[in-house]
Design a protein around this motif. Structure first.
Motif, PDB file in Angstrom:
ATOM      1  N   ASP A  32       0.797  -1.228   0.000  1.00 39.26           N
ATOM      2  CA  ASP A  32       0.000   0.000   0.000  1.00 39.26           C
ATOM      3  C   ASP A  32       0.829   1.276   0.000  1.00 39.26           C
ATOM      4  O   ASP A  32       0.457   2.257   0.641  1.00 39.26           O
ATOM      5  CB  ASP A  32      -0.954   0.011   1.206  1.00 39.26           C
ATOM      6  N   GLY A  33       1.941   1.278  -0.689  1.00 37.70           N
ATOM      7  CA  GLY A  33       2.796   2.457  -0.720  1.00 37.70           C
ATOM      8  C   GLY A  33       3.426   2.767   0.618  1.00 37.70           C
ATOM      9  O   GLY A  33       4.046   3.798   0.797  1.00 37.70           O
ATOM     10  N   GLY A  34       3.265   1.874   1.557  1.00 37.08           N
ATOM     11  CA  GLY A  34       3.742   2.105   2.916  1.00 37.08           C
ATOM     12  C   GLY A  34       5.134   1.584   3.155  1.00 37.08           C
ATOM     13  O   GLY A  34       5.917   1.404   2.235  1.00 37.08           O
ATOM     14  N   PRO A  35       5.422   1.294   4.400  1.00 36.86           N
ATOM     15  CA  PRO A  35       6.801   1.004   4.775  1.00 36.86           C
ATOM     16  C   PRO A  35       7.279  -0.422   4.523  1.00 36.86           C
ATOM     17  O   PRO A  35       8.475  -0.672   4.571  1.00 36.86           O
ATOM     18  CB  PRO A  35       6.813   1.291   6.278  1.00 36.86           C
ATOM     19  N   LEU A  36       6.390  -1.363   4.252  1.00 41.24           N
ATOM     20  CA  LEU A  36       6.795  -2.767   4.234  1.00 41.24           C
ATOM     21  C   LEU A  36       7.115  -3.281   2.841  1.00 41.24           C
ATOM     22  O   LEU A  36       6.284  -3.209   1.939  1.00 41.24           O
ATOM     23  CB  LEU A  36       5.684  -3.632   4.847  1.00 41.24           C
ATOM     24  N   MET A  37       8.327  -3.827   2.658  1.00 41.66           N
ATOM     25  CA  MET A  37       8.713  -4.471   1.403  1.00 41.66           C
ATOM     26  C   MET A  37       8.414  -5.955   1.533  1.00 41.66           C
ATOM     27  O   MET A  37       8.857  -6.607   2.467  1.00 41.66           O
ATOM     28  CB  MET A  37      10.200  -4.269   1.114  1.00 41.66           C
ATOM     29  N   ASN A  38       7.606  -6.481   0.602  1.00 43.65           N
ATOM     30  CA  ASN A  38       7.237  -7.896   0.579  1.00 43.65           C
ATOM     31  C   ASN A  38       8.029  -8.592  -0.512  1.00 43.65           C
ATOM     32  O   ASN A  38       8.111  -8.083  -1.639  1.00 43.65           O
ATOM     33  CB  ASN A  38       5.742  -8.043   0.275  1.00 43.65           C
ATOM     34  N   VAL A  39       8.569  -9.757  -0.197  1.00 47.98           N
ATOM     35  CA  VAL A  39       9.345 -10.536  -1.157  1.00 47.98           C
ATOM     36  C   VAL A  39       8.847 -11.977  -1.092  1.00 47.98           C
ATOM     37  O   VAL A  39       8.687 -12.534  -0.005  1.00 47.98           O
ATOM     38  CB  VAL A  39      10.859 -10.489  -0.844  1.00 47.98           C
ATOM     39  N   VAL A  40       8.592 -12.553  -2.267  1.00 46.77           N
ATOM     40  CA  VAL A  40       8.154 -13.940  -2.358  1.00 46.77           C
ATOM     41  C   VAL A  40       9.222 -14.748  -3.081  1.00 46.77           C
ATOM     42  O   VAL A  40       9.700 -14.335  -4.141  1.00 46.77           O
ATOM     43  CB  VAL A  40       6.804 -14.063  -3.109  1.00 46.77           C
ATOM     44  N   VAL A  41       9.574 -15.890  -2.510  1.00 47.41           N
ATOM     45  CA  VAL A  41      10.519 -16.821  -3.124  1.00 47.41           C
ATOM     46  C   VAL A  41       9.890 -18.209  -3.113  1.00 47.41           C
ATOM     47  O   VAL A  41       8.970 -18.472  -2.342  1.00 47.41           O
ATOM     48  CB  VAL A  41      11.882 -16.849  -2.383  1.00 47.41           C
ATOM     49  N   ASN A  42      10.383 -19.083  -3.984  1.00 47.62           N
ATOM     50  CA  ASN A  42       9.915 -20.475  -3.944  1.00 47.62           C
ATOM     51  C   ASN A  42      10.986 -21.377  -3.334  1.00 47.62           C
ATOM     52  O   ASN A  42      10.917 -22.586  -3.442  1.00 47.62           O
ATOM     53  CB  ASN A  42       9.478 -20.967  -5.327  1.00 47.62           C
ATOM     54  N   SER A  43      11.951 -20.764  -2.683  1.00 54.06           N
ATOM     55  CA  SER A  43      13.043 -21.477  -2.022  1.00 54.06           C
ATOM     56  C   SER A  43      13.007 -21.135  -0.527  1.00 54.06           C
ATOM     57  O   SER A  43      12.024 -20.589  -0.046  1.00 54.06           O
ATOM     58  CB  SER A  43      14.378 -21.067  -2.651  1.00 54.06           C
ATOM     59  N   ASP A  44      14.062 -21.380   0.181  1.00 55.51           N
ATOM     60  CA  ASP A  44      14.124 -21.142   1.624  1.00 55.51           C
ATOM     61  C   ASP A  44      14.026 -19.643   1.935  1.00 55.51           C
ATOM     62  O   ASP A  44      14.921 -18.871   1.585  1.00 55.51           O
ATOM     63  CB  ASP A  44      15.433 -21.715   2.175  1.00 55.51           C
ATOM     64  N   PRO A  45      12.962 -19.209   2.624  1.00 49.72           N
ATOM     65  CA  PRO A  45      12.804 -17.782   2.896  1.00 49.72           C
ATOM     66  C   PRO A  45      13.841 -17.241   3.884  1.00 49.72           C
ATOM     67  O   PRO A  45      14.178 -16.057   3.823  1.00 49.72           O
ATOM     68  CB  PRO A  45      11.387 -17.676   3.468  1.00 49.72           C
ATOM     69  N   GLU A  46      14.344 -18.084   4.756  1.00 51.48           N
ATOM     70  CA  GLU A  46      15.352 -17.610   5.718  1.00 51.48           C
ATOM     71  C   GLU A  46      16.666 -17.286   5.021  1.00 51.48           C
ATOM     72  O   GLU A  46      17.342 -16.324   5.380  1.00 51.48           O
ATOM     73  CB  GLU A  46      15.545 -18.625   6.844  1.00 51.48           C
ATOM     74  N   VAL A  47      17.031 -18.085   4.019  1.00 52.80           N
ATOM     75  CA  VAL A  47      18.240 -17.803   3.242  1.00 52.80           C
ATOM     76  C   VAL A  47      18.057 -16.490   2.484  1.00 52.80           C
ATOM     77  O   VAL A  47      18.948 -15.637   2.458  1.00 52.80           O
ATOM     78  CB  VAL A  47      18.555 -18.970   2.269  1.00 52.80           C
ATOM     79  N   ALA A  48      16.874 -16.303   1.886  1.00 51.30           N
ATOM     80  CA  ALA A  48      16.583 -15.066   1.154  1.00 51.30           C
ATOM     81  C   ALA A  48      16.601 -13.867   2.104  1.00 51.30           C
ATOM     82  O   ALA A  48      17.185 -12.819   1.790  1.00 51.30           O
ATOM     83  CB  ALA A  48      15.237 -15.174   0.441  1.00 51.30           C
ATOM     84  N   ARG A  49      15.962 -14.000   3.260  1.00 49.98           N
ATOM     85  CA  ARG A  49      15.918 -12.905   4.232  1.00 49.98           C
ATOM     86  C   ARG A  49      17.330 -12.509   4.650  1.00 49.98           C
ATOM     87  O   ARG A  49      17.662 -11.316   4.709  1.00 49.98           O
ATOM     88  CB  ARG A  49      15.090 -13.299   5.452  1.00 49.98           C
ATOM     89  N   ALA A  50      18.175 -13.490   4.919  1.00 52.76           N
ATOM     90  CA  ALA A  50      19.553 -13.187   5.332  1.00 52.76           C
ATOM     91  C   ALA A  50      20.301 -12.439   4.235  1.00 52.76           C
ATOM     92  O   ALA A  50      21.023 -11.475   4.514  1.00 52.76           O
ATOM     93  CB  ALA A  50      20.285 -14.480   5.694  1.00 52.76           C
ATOM     94  N   ALA A  51      20.106 -12.854   2.985  1.00 57.66           N
ATOM     95  CA  ALA A  51      20.775 -12.172   1.867  1.00 57.66           C
ATOM     96  C   ALA A  51      20.280 -10.737   1.734  1.00 57.66           C
ATOM     97  O   ALA A  51      21.067  -9.823   1.458  1.00 57.66           O
ATOM     98  CB  ALA A  51      20.538 -12.939   0.566  1.00 57.66           C
ATOM     99  N   LEU A  52      18.995 -10.517   1.944  1.00 59.89           N
ATOM    100  CA  LEU A  52      18.439  -9.170   1.830  1.00 59.89           C
ATOM    101  C   LEU A  52      18.855  -8.291   3.003  1.00 59.89           C
ATOM    102  O   LEU A  52      19.083  -7.091   2.831  1.00 59.89           O
ATOM    103  CB  LEU A  52      16.918  -9.232   1.708  1.00 59.89           C
ATOM    104  N   ARG A  53      18.979  -8.868   4.165  1.00 57.07           N
ATOM    105  CA  ARG A  53      19.401  -8.097   5.341  1.00 57.07           C
ATOM    106  C   ARG A  53      20.851  -7.622   5.219  1.00 57.07           C
ATOM    107  O   ARG A  53      21.247  -6.674   5.901  1.00 57.07           O
ATOM    108  CB  ARG A  53      19.207  -8.903   6.631  1.00 57.07           C
ATOM    109  N   GLU A  54      21.616  -8.235   4.347  1.00 56.19           N
ATOM    110  CA  GLU A  54      22.983  -7.756   4.119  1.00 56.19           C
ATOM    111  C   GLU A  54      22.981  -6.360   3.509  1.00 56.19           C
ATOM    112  O   GLU A  54      23.943  -5.617   3.652  1.00 56.19           O
ATOM    113  CB  GLU A  54      23.737  -8.714   3.192  1.00 56.19           C
ATOM    114  N   VAL A  55      21.893  -6.004   2.806  1.00 57.13           N
ATOM    115  CA  VAL A  55      21.861  -4.714   2.114  1.00 57.13           C
ATOM    116  C   VAL A  55      20.689  -3.820   2.511  1.00 57.13           C
ATOM    117  O   VAL A  55      20.641  -2.657   2.123  1.00 57.13           O
ATOM    118  CB  VAL A  55      21.825  -4.914   0.576  1.00 57.13           C
ATOM    119  N   PHE A  56      19.729  -4.335   3.293  1.00 52.47           N
ATOM    120  CA  PHE A  56      18.498  -3.582   3.570  1.00 52.47           C
ATOM    121  C   PHE A  56      18.114  -3.718   5.036  1.00 52.47           C
ATOM    122  O   PHE A  56      17.944  -4.829   5.542  1.00 52.47           O
ATOM    123  CB  PHE A  56      17.365  -4.117   2.687  1.00 52.47           C
ATOM    124  N   SER A  57      17.923  -2.578   5.722  1.00 53.43           N
ATOM    125  CA  SER A  57      17.563  -2.605   7.145  1.00 53.43           C
ATOM    126  C   SER A  57      16.109  -2.212   7.392  1.00 53.43           C
ATOM    127  O   SER A  57      15.655  -2.241   8.526  1.00 53.43           O
ATOM    128  CB  SER A  57      18.486  -1.669   7.932  1.00 53.43           C
TER     129      SER A  57
END
Length: 139
Positions: A32-57
């Motif tokens: 909704d144009g708000g603060p939350l970035m949503n990401v969908v993967v068909n693989s392990d979400p924890e691995v994806a989250r860790a990779a994204l946290r390297e560049v996004f807080s």
């Protein structure tokens, strides 16, 4: 602004670049144009989250769904686009929030639907495609 401070814009740009490199990346959007970035993967979400946290807080939601990857949807789109005249394809769009491939044809008769499924079968299953007909055949 989704991320605070002077590095916010750079973080958002880095996030947009990083999602494209995730294993099994499906789609992403801002709620909704708000603060939350949503990401969908068909693989392990924890691995994806860790990779994204390297560049996004900033605020981040990463979930796993049984959906085709953006790469597979794009390959299916290209294959259908190459056959657009034969199939009378009016439009092909992929991913978005649903993660499915949307195909609009002039008339979605059984032969056309079967041919669409055949063309995209190396990448997508029939339940990963939404086929719409611009016109309805007269019976």
């Amino acid at each position: 602004v989704r991320t605070q401070g002077p590095e916010g814009f750079e973080e958002e740009q880095a996030l947009l670049e990083r999602v494209q490199t995730l294993d099994g990346y499906v789609t992403s959007w801002v709620s909704d144009g708000g603060p939350l970035m949503n990401v969908v993967v068909n693989s392990d979400p924890e691995v994806a989250r860790a990779a994204l946290r390297e560049v996004f807080s900033g605020p981040l939601c990463v979930v796993q769904r049984d959906l085709p990857s953006e790469e597979d949807v794009r390959a299916a789109q290209e294959a259908l686009s190459a056959e657009h005249r034969e199939l009378q394809v009016l439009g092909v769009g992929g991913a978005g929030v649903t993660g499915l491939l949307d195909v609009t044809v002039t008339i979605a008769d059984q032969a056309t639907v079967d041919r669409v499924h055949e063309i995209v079968s190396p990448w997508l299953t029939p339940d990963q495609i939404v086929i719409s007909s611009a016109l309805q055949p007269l019976h």
